[in-house]
Design an enzyme around this catalytic site. Structure first.
Site, PDB file in Angstrom:
ATOM      1  CB  VAL A 128     -62.996  31.943  57.922  1.00  0.00           C
ATOM      2  CG1 VAL A 128     -64.162  33.237  58.319  1.00  0.00           C
ATOM      3  CG2 VAL A 128     -61.727  32.547  58.523  1.00  0.00           C
ATOM      4  N   GLY A 129     -62.525  30.427  60.871  1.00  0.00           N
ATOM      5  CA  GLY A 129     -62.163  30.653  62.298  1.00  0.00           C
ATOM      6  C   GLY A 129     -61.026  31.731  62.634  1.00  0.00           C
ATOM      7  CE  LYS A 130     -59.739  30.693  69.380  1.00  0.00           C
ATOM      8  NZ  LYS A 130     -61.130  29.825  69.141  1.00  0.00           N
ATOM      9  CD  GLU A 131     -55.794  28.942  67.242  1.00  0.00           C
ATOM     10  OE1 GLU A 131     -55.734  27.883  67.214  1.00  0.00           O
ATOM     11  OE2 GLU A 131     -55.252  29.667  68.061  1.00  0.00           O
ATOM     12  N   GLY A 174     -74.532  18.410  57.443  1.00  0.00           N
ATOM     13  CA  GLY A 174     -75.049  19.045  58.943  1.00  0.00           C
ATOM     14  C   GLY A 174     -74.541  20.555  59.232  1.00  0.00           C
ATOM     15  CG  ASP A 191     -61.777  25.395  71.860  1.00  0.00           C
ATOM     16  OD1 ASP A 191     -62.271  26.097  72.611  1.00  0.00           O
ATOM     17  OD2 ASP A 191     -61.735  25.516  70.687  1.00  0.00           O
ATOM     18  CG  ASN A 243     -65.938  22.993  68.993  1.00  0.00           C
ATOM     19  OD1 ASN A 243     -67.086  22.289  69.447  1.00  0.00           O
ATOM     20  ND2 ASN A 243     -65.119  23.364  69.086  1.00  0.00           N
TER      21      ASN A 243
END
Length: 290
Positions: free
Chosen positions: A101-104, A188, A222, A227
């Site tokens: 889960v990320g901010k977006e 990975g 980004d 990432n």
């Protein structure tokens, strides 16, 4: 609460109809008027009230009475529409557990043709104005609710994955519906969770991948240790919704920021210092010769 496959599977056809109507009508309204919704779904007042009540209980719809009685989708309702569409196309057959889960965004495992990954783009209502300001693909004016912002973000990433697939090590895009992308599963872990035996070789491989993407017309925008993934042999670059082209007015600054961010990670974790100007010359050399 996290998305539940049972919640989606058990939705009544009238509830799906209501979710579709809300999605359609939220292009005009932030809160869809109760009377307009009932007219759009062709159900009685009692049936509409009952079905909407179920959707509110499932946290797929929200209601408000100011300045009038109205309803809007929340993320779980939009999730239900997207996943129902992907299931109907047989792009997925079962929803697994949340794996990130990320901010977006939210990331789930799923079954399709083997194990796949679902990325649910979720541009939050709190961050909406920031997103509108910082991303070129968002309109500066007009009505653009978070559901459409999320769909635009997903479409943007899907475009990059499609263009770079087979050229840059990115997840293989399989399908998209609204704000949800189905993509290949990568064996990975994120770079921040690795202990690299040869940081120099991995840094060089990252530059090679960034260089190819640049030559294809894509700057990540980004890039960081969060990432970039590594499977012990291959570097993978994920999360592409903020990409820009090398012709963009902020391209040089964005590319430098990408490389400086990753370089700072190598310095902090491995005490490696890389010449960012030299890295920039390497990445941009091919395109400047063309």
């Amino acid at each position: 609460m996290p998305l539940s496959a049972d919640d989606i599977k058990n939705l009544h056809k009238y509830e799906i109809r209501i979710l579709n109507a809300l999605e359609r009508m939220m292009r005009r309204y932030r809160w869809v008027p109760e009377d307009d919704l009932r007219t759009a779904v062709h159900l009685s007042a009692n049936e509409t009230k009952y079905r909407v009540g179920n959707l509110i209980h499932l946290d797929m719809v929200r209601s408000d009475s100011v300045p009038y009685k109205g309803y809007s989708l929340v993320f779980k309702g939009y999730d239900a529409l997207a996943l129902s569409g992907l299931t109907a196309k047989k792009s997925i057959s079962a929803l697994g557990s949340m794996i990130g889960v990320g901010k977006e965004s939210e990331i789930y495992e799923a079954l399709g043709f083997g194990v796949v990954v679902l990325k649910l783009h979720k541009i939050g209502q709190r961050s909406f104005q920031t997103v509108r300001t910082n991303r070129d693909y968002m309109p500066e004016e007009g009505h653009c609710p978070w559901i459409f912002a999320s769909a635009k973000s997903a479409a943007r990433e899907y475009e990059a994955l499609t263009a770079l697939n087979g050229k840059v090590n990115v997840p293989v895009p399989i399908d998209i519906n609204r704000h949800v992308i189905v993509m290949s599963f990568i064996q990975g872990v994120n770079l921040n969770r690795c202990q690299l035996e040869n940081p120099d070789a991995v840094w060089q491989e990252i530059l090679e991948q960034v260089k190819i993407a640049y030559s294809e017309g894509y700057i990540h925008g980004d890039l960081s240790e969060y990432n970039i993934m590594y499977d012990g042999a291959v570097v993978w670059i994920i999360d592409w919704p903020q990409w820009i082209t090398p012709a963009h007015q902020n391209a040089d600054a964005a590319l430098r920021h990408d490389l400086e961010t990753v370089g700072a990670f190598f310095t902090k974790k491995y005490q490696k210092t890389y010449d960012i100007d030299e890295a920039l010359r390497f990445v941009t050399a091919v395109r400047k010769e063309e």
